[in-house]
Design an enzyme around this catalytic site. Structure first.
Site, mmCIF file in Angstrom:
data_model
loop_
_atom_site.group_PDB
_atom_site.id
_atom_site.type_symbol
_atom_site.label_atom_id
_atom_site.label_comp_id
_atom_site.label_asym_id
_atom_site.label_seq_id
_atom_site.Cartn_x
_atom_site.Cartn_y
_atom_site.Cartn_z
ATOM 1 N N LEU A 1 10.371 8.750 8.823
ATOM 2 C CA LEU A 1 9.743 9.903 9.477
ATOM 3 C C LEU A 1 8.224 9.885 9.347
ATOM 4 C CD1 LEU A 1 12.278 12.652 8.370
ATOM 5 C CD2 LEU A 1 12.259 11.299 10.477
ATOM 6 N N HIS B 1 7.535 12.799 14.275
ATOM 7 C CA HIS B 1 8.797 13.501 14.014
ATOM 8 C C HIS B 1 8.523 14.905 13.482
ATOM 9 C CE1 HIS B 1 10.189 9.185 13.243
ATOM 10 N NE2 HIS B 1 10.938 9.586 14.246
HETATM 11 O O1 PAF Z 1 13.770 8.095 19.613
HETATM 12 C C1 PAF Z 1 14.546 7.734 18.706
HETATM 13 O O2 PAF Z 1 14.213 7.745 17.514
HETATM 14 C C2 PAF Z 1 15.944 7.234 19.067
HETATM 15 O O3 PAF Z 1 15.929 6.522 20.253
HETATM 16 C C3 PAF Z 1 16.979 8.365 19.113
HETATM 17 C C4 PAF Z 1 16.677 9.373 20.209
HETATM 18 C C5 PAF Z 1 17.023 9.075 17.758
HETATM 19 C C6 PAF Z 1 18.374 7.788 19.385
HETATM 20 O O4 PAF Z 1 18.749 6.872 18.420
#
Ligand code: PAF
Length: 292
Positions: free
Chosen positions: A34, A38
């Site tokens: 992360l 995120h």
């Molecule tokens: O964007 C991401 O991190 C991935 O493509 C997701 C949407 C979590 C799907 O695995």
């Protein structure tokens, strides 16, 4: 905060929250490692929803052969510590076997939006994304799900999927978060050494230069693409994979930029690391609320 590993437990917890407690659920799907990008999604989920679920799952079906599935950064302990600070309610961290049990054989393919740009360079990638997002949405049944604009094509694929398969989830797309250098924040930036980090800023610089030519009146897609190409080629550690100029809704390639929102998207290697970035030309401005 509870860490849930089983699909069944995640479903029943989320069902209880919605039905018995009448509270809204926000889902932030991630592959972990992360970063600020995120966290911007988590902050918005926290602001909009009563209960926030973050999924952490490195999804094997969206990686092609020879891609970085094995080496993708994984550190659930660090991710958990970060999410505790953001007051997240649940982390859904299933194993591969839990998400794709023996005999799994159903895949979701969003036709028309999955084959070009990233889909052309990474065949099968969006089939994997659409499949795992479908499983996640069906498991959690969130009121809202949050994704980043850095993966612009992914955002379109997911919006289409949700519409076509009638999911009762509103998709929220949030802006790209950048380093001070302009580099779009991504988990794959962890692969870059210090020199490569500095070089990687060329990707955003190329987009800025093309956007400024556009603002000065350039409307030819090939000339704007040339600006991106030559800027990226000026950096010895960079190698362009593609530059695309396309309708921002349909991804149809454009020869001339007209009034419609237009996606200018780039993928480039910095050393061995493949990075993507994009910007929108002719962005539709959100209407300011009328003064009361
Ligand atoms: O964007 C991401 O991190 C991935 O493509 C997701 C949407 C979590 C799907 O695995």
């Amino acid at each position: 905060m509870e860490i849930i590993n089983r699909r069944q437990r995640m479903s029943s917890v989320a069902r209880k929250i919605r039905r018995e407690q009448d509270r809204t659920v926000g889902l932030v799907p991630t592959m972990g490692a992360l970063h600020e990008g995120h966290l911007s999604l988590v902050r918005e989920a926290r602001r909009m929803c009563d209960v926030v679920v973050v999924s952490v799952f490195v999804n094997p079906t969206q990686f092609g052969p020879g891609e970085d599935f094995e080496h993708y950064p994984r550190d659930l302990t660090k991710d958990t510590a970060l999410l505790t600070d953001y007051n997240v309610d649940y982390i859904f961290a299933p194993t591969v076997e839990e998400m794709y049990p023996k005999g799994f054989s159903t895949y979701v393919n969003v036709e028309g939006l999955s084959e070009q740009l990233e889909g052309a360079s990474r065949p099968g990638h969006f089939r994997g994304v659409a499949t795992v997002v479908t499983i996640l949405l069906n498991t959690v049944r969130p009121d809202f799900a949050f994704f980043g604009q850095k993966d612009a094509q992914q955002a379109l694929v997911i919006r289409r999927l949700v519409k076509d398969l009638a999911f009762d989830t509103e998709i929220v797309i949030l802006p790209i978060v950048r380093e001070d250098t302009g580099l779009a924040i991504s988990s794959r930036n962890l692969y870059l050494n210090a020199d490569e980090q500095a070089s990687a800023a060329v990707i955003h610089r190329a987009l800025v230069q093309a956007k400024s030519a556009y603002k000065d009146g350039e409307r030819s897609a090939s000339r704007l693409a040339d600006i991106v190409r030559s800027t990226i080629e000026s950096e010895p550690r960079a190698r362009l994979d593609y530059v695309a100029i396309a309708d921002a809704e349909t991804l149809d390639p454009l020869e001339r930029i007209d009034e419609r929102p237009t996606l200018l998207a780039v993928a480039a290697y910095i050393g061995k690391t493949r990075l993507i970035d994009n910007t929108i030309l002719n962005k539709v401005k959100k209407k300011e609320p009328a003064p009361q």
